[in-house]
Write a protein that holds these residues in place. Structure first.
Motif, short mmCIF file in Angstrom:
data_model
loop_
_atom_site.label_atom_id
_atom_site.label_comp_id
_atom_site.label_asym_id
_atom_site.label_seq_id
_atom_site.Cartn_x
_atom_site.Cartn_y
_atom_site.Cartn_z
N GLN A 16 -5.81 12.96 4.79
CA GLN A 16 -5.90 12.29 3.50
C GLN A 16 -5.28 10.91 3.61
OE1 GLN A 16 -3.93 14.38 0.35
NE2 GLN A 16 -4.40 12.81 -1.18
N VAL A 17 -6.06 9.91 3.25
CA VAL A 17 -5.59 8.53 3.33
C VAL A 17 -4.70 8.22 2.12
CG1 VAL A 17 -6.28 6.13 3.32
CG2 VAL A 17 -7.63 7.80 4.61
N GLN A 18 -3.57 7.62 2.40
CA GLN A 18 -2.67 7.20 1.33
C GLN A 18 -2.16 5.80 1.60
OE1 GLN A 18 0.31 10.42 0.97
NE2 GLN A 18 -0.49 10.69 -1.11
N LEU A 19 -2.13 4.98 0.56
CA LEU A 19 -1.50 3.67 0.59
C LEU A 19 -0.50 3.66 -0.56
CD1 LEU A 19 -4.43 3.25 1.89
CD2 LEU A 19 -4.13 0.84 1.27
N VAL A 20 0.73 3.32 -0.26
CA VAL A 20 1.78 3.34 -1.27
C VAL A 20 2.52 2.01 -1.25
CG1 VAL A 20 3.84 4.49 -2.12
CG2 VAL A 20 2.03 5.84 -1.03
N GLU A 21 2.47 1.32 -2.39
CA GLU A 21 3.17 0.05 -2.53
C GLU A 21 4.57 0.28 -3.09
OE1 GLU A 21 -1.17 -0.60 -3.96
OE2 GLU A 21 0.44 0.88 -4.19
N SER A 22 5.46 -0.63 -2.75
CA SER A 22 6.80 -0.60 -3.30
C SER A 22 7.36 -2.02 -3.28
CB SER A 22 7.72 0.34 -2.51
OG SER A 22 7.84 -0.10 -1.17
N GLY A 23 8.47 -2.21 -3.98
CA GLY A 23 9.14 -3.50 -3.96
C GLY A 23 8.93 -4.35 -5.20
N GLY A 24 8.10 -3.89 -6.12
CA GLY A 24 7.92 -4.65 -7.35
C GLY A 24 9.14 -4.58 -8.24
N GLY A 25 9.12 -5.36 -9.30
CA GLY A 25 10.23 -5.36 -10.23
C GLY A 25 10.20 -6.55 -11.15
N LEU A 26 11.33 -6.77 -11.81
CA LEU A 26 11.49 -7.89 -12.73
C LEU A 26 12.33 -8.97 -12.06
CD1 LEU A 26 11.32 -9.18 -15.57
CD2 LEU A 26 13.36 -7.85 -16.17
N VAL A 27 11.84 -10.19 -12.09
CA VAL A 27 12.54 -11.30 -11.45
C VAL A 27 12.37 -12.54 -12.32
CG1 VAL A 27 10.55 -11.97 -10.05
CG2 VAL A 27 12.87 -12.52 -9.25
N GLN A 28 13.36 -13.42 -12.27
CA GLN A 28 13.26 -14.67 -13.02
C GLN A 28 12.37 -15.67 -12.27
OE1 GLN A 28 17.32 -15.99 -13.71
NE2 GLN A 28 17.29 -15.07 -15.75
N ALA A 29 11.81 -16.59 -13.01
CA ALA A 29 10.99 -17.63 -12.40
C ALA A 29 11.80 -18.35 -11.31
CB ALA A 29 10.52 -18.62 -13.45
N GLY A 30 11.12 -18.57 -10.19
CA GLY A 30 11.78 -19.19 -9.05
C GLY A 30 12.35 -18.19 -8.06
N GLY A 31 12.38 -16.94 -8.45
CA GLY A 31 12.93 -15.90 -7.60
C GLY A 31 11.94 -15.40 -6.57
N SER A 32 12.37 -14.39 -5.83
CA SER A 32 11.57 -13.84 -4.74
C SER A 32 11.52 -12.32 -4.81
CB SER A 32 12.16 -14.25 -3.38
OG SER A 32 12.15 -15.64 -3.21
N LEU A 33 10.45 -11.78 -4.28
CA LEU A 33 10.31 -10.34 -4.09
C LEU A 33 9.55 -10.11 -2.79
CD1 LEU A 33 9.22 -8.98 -7.61
CD2 LEU A 33 11.39 -8.52 -6.46
N ARG A 34 9.78 -8.95 -2.19
CA ARG A 34 9.03 -8.56 -1.01
C ARG A 34 8.38 -7.22 -1.27
NH1 ARG A 34 10.74 -6.23 4.84
NH2 ARG A 34 9.19 -7.32 6.13
N TYR B 236 -9.99 1.70 0.68
CA TYR B 236 -8.86 2.48 0.16
C TYR B 236 -7.89 1.56 -0.57
CZ TYR B 236 -10.63 5.89 3.51
OH TYR B 236 -11.43 6.75 4.20
N TRP B 237 -7.28 2.13 -1.60
CA TRP B 237 -6.36 1.38 -2.46
C TRP B 237 -5.10 2.18 -2.73
CZ3 TRP B 237 -7.40 -3.50 -4.43
CH2 TRP B 237 -8.70 -3.98 -4.21
N GLY B 238 -4.01 1.44 -2.92
CA GLY B 238 -2.79 2.05 -3.39
C GLY B 238 -2.79 2.16 -4.90
N GLN B 239 -1.70 2.70 -5.44
CA GLN B 239 -1.61 2.92 -6.88
C GLN B 239 -1.08 1.70 -7.62
OE1 GLN B 239 0.73 3.76 -4.81
NE2 GLN B 239 2.59 3.04 -5.83
N GLY B 240 -0.54 0.76 -6.88
CA GLY B 240 -0.06 -0.48 -7.48
C GLY B 240 1.43 -0.48 -7.76
N THR B 241 2.00 -1.67 -7.76
CA THR B 241 3.40 -1.85 -8.12
C THR B 241 3.50 -3.05 -9.07
OG1 THR B 241 5.66 -2.10 -7.25
CG2 THR B 241 3.93 -3.30 -6.10
N GLN B 242 4.27 -2.89 -10.12
CA GLN B 242 4.36 -3.93 -11.16
C GLN B 242 5.31 -5.04 -10.73
OE1 GLN B 242 2.79 -4.16 -14.40
NE2 GLN B 242 3.69 -6.20 -14.29
N VAL B 243 4.84 -6.26 -10.87
CA VAL B 243 5.67 -7.44 -10.69
C VAL B 243 5.70 -8.20 -12.00
CG1 VAL B 243 5.88 -9.67 -9.52
CG2 VAL B 243 5.23 -7.63 -8.22
N THR B 244 6.88 -8.42 -12.52
CA THR B 244 7.04 -9.15 -13.78
C THR B 244 7.98 -10.32 -13.54
OG1 THR B 244 6.74 -7.11 -15.05
CG2 THR B 244 7.71 -8.99 -16.20
#
Length: 125
Positions: A1-19, A114-122
């Motif tokens: 079974q193929v699975q893709l799982v994203e992680s690392g999203g979140g809430l960040v202020q403008a100018g910030g970084s996420l991986r 194939y696609w992952g379920q997604g991770t929210q970036v705000t």
């Protein structure tokens, strides 16, 4: 079974970084072109970045060029998206996707198998 799982999203202020990370299983990762897409509320899913099988070629949407960096580790079956200088317009659900059929990175979501379920970036202003 193929699975893709994203992680690392979140809430960040403008100018910030996420991986963001995308871990895959059930597929021969090094045989797949990989892509990152995003979808904001009320908008179509759009291409963000993509990387070839051997990581020799990368492509970016104009809106993220010079701010985002896509990479992959074929030994770990993982792909990453380093996002710097984030802006409120980057707010979206981010998806990783895998494409086996095409040799080149495609910007078309329909090309991916194939696609992952997604991770929210705000990004707040």
């Amino acid at each position: 079974q193929v699975q893709l799982v994203e992680s690392g999203g979140g809430l960040v202020q403008a100018g910030g970084s996420l991986r963001l990370s995308c871990v895959t299983s059930g597929l021969s990762f090094r045989s797949y072109v990989m892509g990152w897409f995003r979808q904001a509320p009320g908008k179509d899913r759009e291409f963000v970045a993509g990387i070839s099988r051997g990581a020799f070629v990368t492509y970016y949407a104009n809106s993220v060029k010079l701010r985002f960096t896509v990479s992959r580790d074929n030994a770990k079956n993982m792909m990453y998206l380093q996002m710097n200088s984030l802006q409120p317009e980057d707010t979206a659900v981010y998806y990783c996707a895998a494409d086996q059929e095409y040799n080149a990175v495609s910007r078309n979501p329909g090309a991916y198998d194939y696609w992952g379920q997604g991770t929210q970036v705000t990004v707040s202003s």
